[in-house]
Structure formats: C-alpha cells, structure tokens
Design a protein around this motif. Structure first.
Motif, PDB file in Angstrom:
ATOM      1  N   LEU A 126      63.184 -10.192  34.124  1.00  0.00           N
ATOM      2  CA  LEU A 126      62.464  -9.216  34.571  1.00  0.00           C
ATOM      3  C   LEU A 126      61.466  -9.373  35.981  1.00  0.00           C
ATOM      4  O   LEU A 126      60.531  -9.340  35.951  1.00  0.00           O
ATOM      5  CB  LEU A 126      61.200  -8.668  33.655  1.00  0.00           C
ATOM      6  N   LEU A 127      62.282  -9.873  37.187  1.00  0.00           N
ATOM      7  CA  LEU A 127      61.777 -10.247  38.067  1.00  0.00           C
ATOM      8  C   LEU A 127      60.873  -9.228  38.801  1.00  0.00           C
ATOM      9  O   LEU A 127      59.862  -9.309  39.500  1.00  0.00           O
ATOM     10  CB  LEU A 127      62.688 -11.056  38.959  1.00  0.00           C
ATOM     11  N   HIS A 128      61.499  -7.926  38.677  1.00  0.00           N
ATOM     12  CA  HIS A 128      60.984  -6.838  39.371  1.00  0.00           C
ATOM     13  C   HIS A 128      61.091  -5.706  38.853  1.00  0.00           C
ATOM     14  O   HIS A 128      62.176  -5.268  38.122  1.00  0.00           O
ATOM     15  CB  HIS A 128      61.704  -6.589  40.977  1.00  0.00           C
ATOM     16  N   LEU A 129      59.774  -5.115  38.508  1.00  0.00           N
ATOM     17  CA  LEU A 129      59.929  -3.842  37.698  1.00  0.00           C
ATOM     18  C   LEU A 129      60.341  -2.781  38.310  1.00  0.00           C
ATOM     19  O   LEU A 129      61.040  -1.980  37.564  1.00  0.00           O
ATOM     20  CB  LEU A 129      58.297  -3.261  37.724  1.00  0.00           C
ATOM     21  N   SER A 130      61.048  -2.875  39.541  1.00  0.00           N
ATOM     22  CA  SER A 130      61.821  -1.853  40.171  1.00  0.00           C
ATOM     23  C   SER A 130      63.256  -2.092  39.844  1.00  0.00           C
ATOM     24  O   SER A 130      63.989  -0.892  39.611  1.00  0.00           O
ATOM     25  CB  SER A 130      61.992  -2.089  41.732  1.00  0.00           C
ATOM     26  N   ARG A 131      63.571  -3.170  39.363  1.00  0.00           N
ATOM     27  CA  ARG A 131      64.924  -3.232  38.817  1.00  0.00           C
ATOM     28  C   ARG A 131      65.028  -3.188  36.913  1.00  0.00           C
ATOM     29  O   ARG A 131      65.806  -2.603  36.535  1.00  0.00           O
ATOM     30  CB  ARG A 131      65.494  -4.689  38.774  1.00  0.00           C
ATOM     31  N   TYR A 132      63.774  -3.030  36.447  1.00  0.00           N
ATOM     32  CA  TYR A 132      63.566  -3.296  34.964  1.00  0.00           C
ATOM     33  C   TYR A 132      62.567  -2.176  34.550  1.00  0.00           C
ATOM     34  O   TYR A 132      61.550  -2.768  34.221  1.00  0.00           O
ATOM     35  CB  TYR A 132      63.407  -4.314  34.561  1.00  0.00           C
ATOM     36  N   ALA A 133      62.830  -1.049  34.757  1.00  0.00           N
ATOM     37  CA  ALA A 133      61.717  -0.008  34.433  1.00  0.00           C
ATOM     38  C   ALA A 133      61.465  -0.054  32.964  1.00  0.00           C
ATOM     39  O   ALA A 133      62.389   0.237  32.070  1.00  0.00           O
ATOM     40  CB  ALA A 133      62.127   1.400  35.037  1.00  0.00           C
ATOM     41  N   ALA A 134      60.084  -0.203  32.581  1.00  0.00           N
ATOM     42  CA  ALA A 134      59.661  -0.435  31.268  1.00  0.00           C
ATOM     43  C   ALA A 134      59.948   0.826  30.375  1.00  0.00           C
ATOM     44  O   ALA A 134      60.134   0.359  29.182  1.00  0.00           O
ATOM     45  CB  ALA A 134      58.189  -0.725  31.361  1.00  0.00           C
ATOM     46  N   GLU A 135      59.832   1.887  30.977  1.00  0.00           N
ATOM     47  CA  GLU A 135      60.222   3.120  29.884  1.00  0.00           C
ATOM     48  C   GLU A 135      61.426   2.959  29.481  1.00  0.00           C
ATOM     49  O   GLU A 135      61.731   3.522  28.427  1.00  0.00           O
ATOM     50  CB  GLU A 135      59.826   4.377  30.636  1.00  0.00           C
ATOM     51  N   ILE A 175      65.031   0.275  22.854  1.00  0.00           N
ATOM     52  CA  ILE A 175      64.577  -0.205  21.494  1.00  0.00           C
ATOM     53  C   ILE A 175      64.427   0.984  20.464  1.00  0.00           C
ATOM     54  O   ILE A 175      64.761   0.703  19.211  1.00  0.00           O
ATOM     55  CB  ILE A 175      63.228  -0.910  21.743  1.00  0.00           C
ATOM     56  N   GLU A 176      63.925   2.083  20.998  1.00  0.00           N
ATOM     57  CA  GLU A 176      63.679   2.991  19.924  1.00  0.00           C
ATOM     58  C   GLU A 176      64.808   3.810  19.584  1.00  0.00           C
ATOM     59  O   GLU A 176      65.260   4.219  18.137  1.00  0.00           O
ATOM     60  CB  GLU A 176      62.785   4.277  20.515  1.00  0.00           C
ATOM     61  N   ALA A 177      66.111   3.668  20.244  1.00  0.00           N
ATOM     62  CA  ALA A 177      67.280   4.443  19.865  1.00  0.00           C
ATOM     63  C   ALA A 177      68.009   3.073  19.206  1.00  0.00           C
ATOM     64  O   ALA A 177      69.149   3.550  18.491  1.00  0.00           O
ATOM     65  CB  ALA A 177      68.027   4.529  21.153  1.00  0.00           C
ATOM     66  N   THR A 178      67.790   2.014  18.925  1.00  0.00           N
ATOM     67  CA  THR A 178      68.559   0.948  18.352  1.00  0.00           C
ATOM     68  C   THR A 178      67.941   0.342  17.315  1.00  0.00           C
ATOM     69  O   THR A 178      67.906   0.774  15.984  1.00  0.00           O
ATOM     70  CB  THR A 178      69.150  -0.097  19.233  1.00  0.00           C
ATOM     71  N   VAL A 179      66.891  -0.792  17.646  1.00  0.00           N
ATOM     72  CA  VAL A 179      66.457  -1.305  16.429  1.00  0.00           C
ATOM     73  C   VAL A 179      64.916  -0.944  16.039  1.00  0.00           C
ATOM     74  O   VAL A 179      64.569  -1.070  14.821  1.00  0.00           O
ATOM     75  CB  VAL A 179      66.167  -2.887  16.760  1.00  0.00           C
ATOM     76  N   GLY A 180      64.275  -0.014  16.820  1.00  0.00           N
ATOM     77  CA  GLY A 180      63.004   0.696  16.228  1.00  0.00           C
ATOM     78  C   GLY A 180      61.900  -0.364  16.919  1.00  0.00           C
ATOM     79  O   GLY A 180      62.056  -1.587  17.143  1.00  0.00           O
ATOM     80  N   LYS A 181      60.617   0.328  16.843  1.00  0.00           N
ATOM     81  CA  LYS A 181      59.569  -0.265  17.535  1.00  0.00           C
ATOM     82  C   LYS A 181      58.966  -1.220  16.565  1.00  0.00           C
ATOM     83  O   LYS A 181      57.912  -1.970  16.962  1.00  0.00           O
ATOM     84  CB  LYS A 181      58.530   0.897  17.897  1.00  0.00           C
ATOM     85  N   ASP A 194      52.098  -1.795  28.519  1.00  0.00           N
ATOM     86  CA  ASP A 194      51.682  -0.364  28.501  1.00  0.00           C
ATOM     87  C   ASP A 194      52.643   0.690  28.778  1.00  0.00           C
ATOM     88  O   ASP A 194      52.742   1.621  27.881  1.00  0.00           O
ATOM     89  CB  ASP A 194      50.533   0.027  29.383  1.00  0.00           C
ATOM     90  N   LYS A 195      53.316   0.244  29.676  1.00  0.00           N
ATOM     91  CA  LYS A 195      54.623   0.952  30.364  1.00  0.00           C
ATOM     92  C   LYS A 195      55.781   1.308  29.281  1.00  0.00           C
ATOM     93  O   LYS A 195      56.615   2.168  29.132  1.00  0.00           O
ATOM     94  CB  LYS A 195      55.078   0.704  31.765  1.00  0.00           C
ATOM     95  N   ASN A 196      56.023   0.127  28.519  1.00  0.00           N
ATOM     96  CA  ASN A 196      56.899   0.470  27.415  1.00  0.00           C
ATOM     97  C   ASN A 196      56.297   0.667  26.064  1.00  0.00           C
ATOM     98  O   ASN A 196      57.078   0.643  25.470  1.00  0.00           O
ATOM     99  CB  ASN A 196      57.801  -1.103  27.435  1.00  0.00           C
ATOM    100  N   LYS A 197      55.512   1.490  26.233  1.00  0.00           N
ATOM    101  CA  LYS A 197      54.574   1.947  25.073  1.00  0.00           C
ATOM    102  C   LYS A 197      54.361   0.938  23.837  1.00  0.00           C
ATOM    103  O   LYS A 197      54.703   1.196  22.723  1.00  0.00           O
ATOM    104  CB  LYS A 197      55.385   3.165  24.698  1.00  0.00           C
ATOM    105  N   TRP A 242      43.627 -11.752  26.480  1.00  0.00           N
ATOM    106  CA  TRP A 242      43.750 -10.158  26.608  1.00  0.00           C
ATOM    107  C   TRP A 242      44.271  -9.464  25.544  1.00  0.00           C
ATOM    108  O   TRP A 242      43.659  -8.500  25.093  1.00  0.00           O
ATOM    109  CB  TRP A 242      43.973  -9.783  27.893  1.00  0.00           C
ATOM    110  N   TRP A 243      45.581 -10.005  25.373  1.00  0.00           N
ATOM    111  CA  TRP A 243      46.363  -9.035  24.416  1.00  0.00           C
ATOM    112  C   TRP A 243      47.133 -10.173  23.587  1.00  0.00           C
ATOM    113  O   TRP A 243      48.493  -9.918  23.706  1.00  0.00           O
ATOM    114  CB  TRP A 243      47.171  -8.248  25.117  1.00  0.00           C
ATOM    115  N   PRO A 244      46.650 -10.797  22.673  1.00  0.00           N
ATOM    116  CA  PRO A 244      47.306 -11.987  21.988  1.00  0.00           C
ATOM    117  C   PRO A 244      48.408 -11.512  21.130  1.00  0.00           C
ATOM    118  O   PRO A 244      49.507 -12.086  20.994  1.00  0.00           O
ATOM    119  CB  PRO A 244      46.245 -12.469  20.933  1.00  0.00           C
ATOM    120  N   SER A 245      48.502 -10.219  20.681  1.00  0.00           N
ATOM    121  CA  SER A 245      49.496  -9.757  19.532  1.00  0.00           C
ATOM    122  C   SER A 245      50.744  -9.351  20.287  1.00  0.00           C
ATOM    123  O   SER A 245      51.833  -9.526  19.553  1.00  0.00           O
ATOM    124  CB  SER A 245      48.845  -8.605  18.742  1.00  0.00           C
ATOM    125  N   LYS A 246      50.749  -9.197  21.746  1.00  0.00           N
ATOM    126  CA  LYS A 246      51.703  -8.977  22.369  1.00  0.00           C
ATOM    127  C   LYS A 246      52.070 -10.238  23.488  1.00  0.00           C
ATOM    128  O   LYS A 246      52.935  -9.788  24.248  1.00  0.00           O
ATOM    129  CB  LYS A 246      51.527  -7.798  23.360  1.00  0.00           C
TER     130      LYS A 246
END
Length: 277
Positions: A42-51, A57-63, A98-101, A140-144
């Motif tokens: 995931l070098l560039h967010l322009s390539r890999y939009a987090a949404e 993920i939601e459509a396959t394995v679930g959150k 945050d962007k990938n919810k 800052w966000w250890p669980s993630k």
C-alpha cells in the motif's frame, strides 16, 4: 493471497460491479479456512483507496476478522538520522485505518523504524514519545497496530530496510511484551537457527501466560541511550539495552517478580503468578 488481493482492490476501485466475481474467486480459499487478509504494497493511497478495502472485507470475511494492510509510510529524517518525532507517520496510518472504517489493522512501520534505529545506535530514548507512551503506532492505536521486526521486503532476500541482525532477539523482546498484535517473520523462526527460534518461543509463552493483550497498558520507566525499561499490564517488565546496572528499576523478587527469559541486550521478568490487566 496478498498479491491477488492487491489486484482485486485496485480493479474493484475502477469496477465496483465486479465484486461478485472476485468474491467467487476467493471463495475456495475461504472454504479452506483462510478467513483473514493481508493487503500488501500500500505505497500510495491513490492506488489503494481504503474505503474499497473495507467494502471487500465486509463482502467476504466480515469486519470481525483480523485483516492487516501493508501501508509503508514515510519516516521523517534529518539527513541520515531518523528524526525524534514520527507523529506524521503515525497519523498517516491512523488516517488509513479510519478511512477503511477500522475494518483492517495496519503494519506498524513506525515502531519497526524507531526500534531498529534505537537498538542499532544505542538511542533507546527514542522508544518513548513526548506523552510518555510507546513511540510507534502502538502508542496511539495499539489494537490496530500489527508489530513486526522484518518482512519479505525489509529483510530476507530483498533486504531493503533490515533490522540489525545482532539485535533481532531484543526486537522480539520488545514487540512480544508490548501491546499491539505481534507477528513473527518466517525466516527468523525457521531459518535463523535454534537459538533465535527458542527465544521467540519463550517470549511468546511469556505473553500468553501473562495475558498481554493488544491494548495492555504500558508504563515506560526508563528510556535512555543504553537502557529501556517498561512494565506492561502490571504483569511483565522488559529491559532493553547493554546497560547491566538497573538500580531501583530492577524488578524485586519480594514484589513477586522473577526472570522469565533473557538474551543479548534484553531481559524479561513476569509476576509470580502472572496476572491479567
């Protein structure tokens, strides 16, 4: 299937209607028990939009499954020296999560970068930020935050950003005792010899026995050039660095502490009996 998934997300970003097709493509792997994803490169967010990562993920394995993204953020440097503040890199990872919810965690590149510079140059003061917390994403966000010492890009045959070889054991002593979700590099566990293999196993056993979790509390007791000491979850104390004399920071047997495991430039104590947070 990290590289397949990279193609899936990049294509899906252009053609959302293909989701059913790609879900069908990955269904055999899901049926075989592959219920987590690693989204690589995931070098560039322009390539890999987090949404789109979240939608897949939601459509396959679930959150509720563990998924992780390899977003290799840029570290801040002052010439050839790593800057003392890496908040920009930490914030970039938080923004991506945050962007990938919050459906996918992220590899903690700031912790890797800071830790390897700290042990390489005896700059263990780097391991505490201005708020007294761990200085990587785990502060800052250890669980993630998925912590690691090496991966197929940074080490192994590619060796783009290797951890100091003589300090790998100390690196595992840090990530195995701290919050976050630690992972072990295949080469280290299976190819670097029995001594490191046994050290990693011993550290993992301490983590299990002591109930260290991804969000366990860390109290950094010392972060100096040649000494780092922290207590995690009230159940584990870890010391990094070549300094032998710890003074009043030495965990006391009378308080229930005992040495659990040790190696080059690290020692780990646990409470007897261990207790969870």
């Amino acid at each position: 299937m990290p590289y397949v998934l990279e193609y899936i997300v990049l294509t899906w970003q252009k053609m959302p209607s293909m989701v059913a097709y790609y879900c069908a493509v990955t269904q055999p792997a899901l049926c075989l028990g592959c219920h987590s994803y690693c989204f690589c490169d995931l070098l560039h967010l322009s390539r890999y939009a987090a949404e789109y990562v979240n939608e897949y993920i939601e459509a396959t394995v679930g959150k509720d499954t563990l998924c992780v993204g390899e977003y290799w953020v840029d570290m801040e440097w002052n010439g050839s020296e790593l800057a003392g503040n890496q908040d920009k890199a930490r914030q970039a990872l938080c923004d991506w999560i945050d962007k990938n919810k919050q459906s996918s965690a992220a590899f903690d590149f700031p912790t890797k970068g800071i830790l390897q510079e700290a042990v390489k140059h005896r700059q263990l003061w780097r391991m505490k930020d201005s708020a007294g917390k761990p200085s990587g994403l785990i502060g800052w966000w250890p669980s993630k935050a998925v912590t690691f010492i090496e991966n197929h890009d940074t080490g192994s045959t590619q060796n783009h950003w290797p951890f100091p070889a003589d300090q790998v054991g100390a690196g595992y002593a840090y990530i195995m005792t701290h919050p976050g979700i630690p992972c072990v590099f295949w080469d280290h566990y299976f190819k670097w010899g029995q001594e490191l293999h046994n050290s990693i196993r011993a550290l993992a056993a301490v983590r299990r026995r002591s109930g260290i979790l991804s969000d366990s509390k860390v109290v950094v007791q010392a972060a100096e050039g040649d000494l780092y000491v922290a207590e995690i979850g009230g159940a584990v104390t870890v010391k990094l660095g070549p300094r032998y004399e710890m003074g009043s920071l030495l965990p006391k047997e009378s308080a229930g502490w005992k040495v659990a495991t040790w190696g080059k430039d690290y020692c780990v104590w646990e409470k007897s009996p261990p207790r969870k947070d």
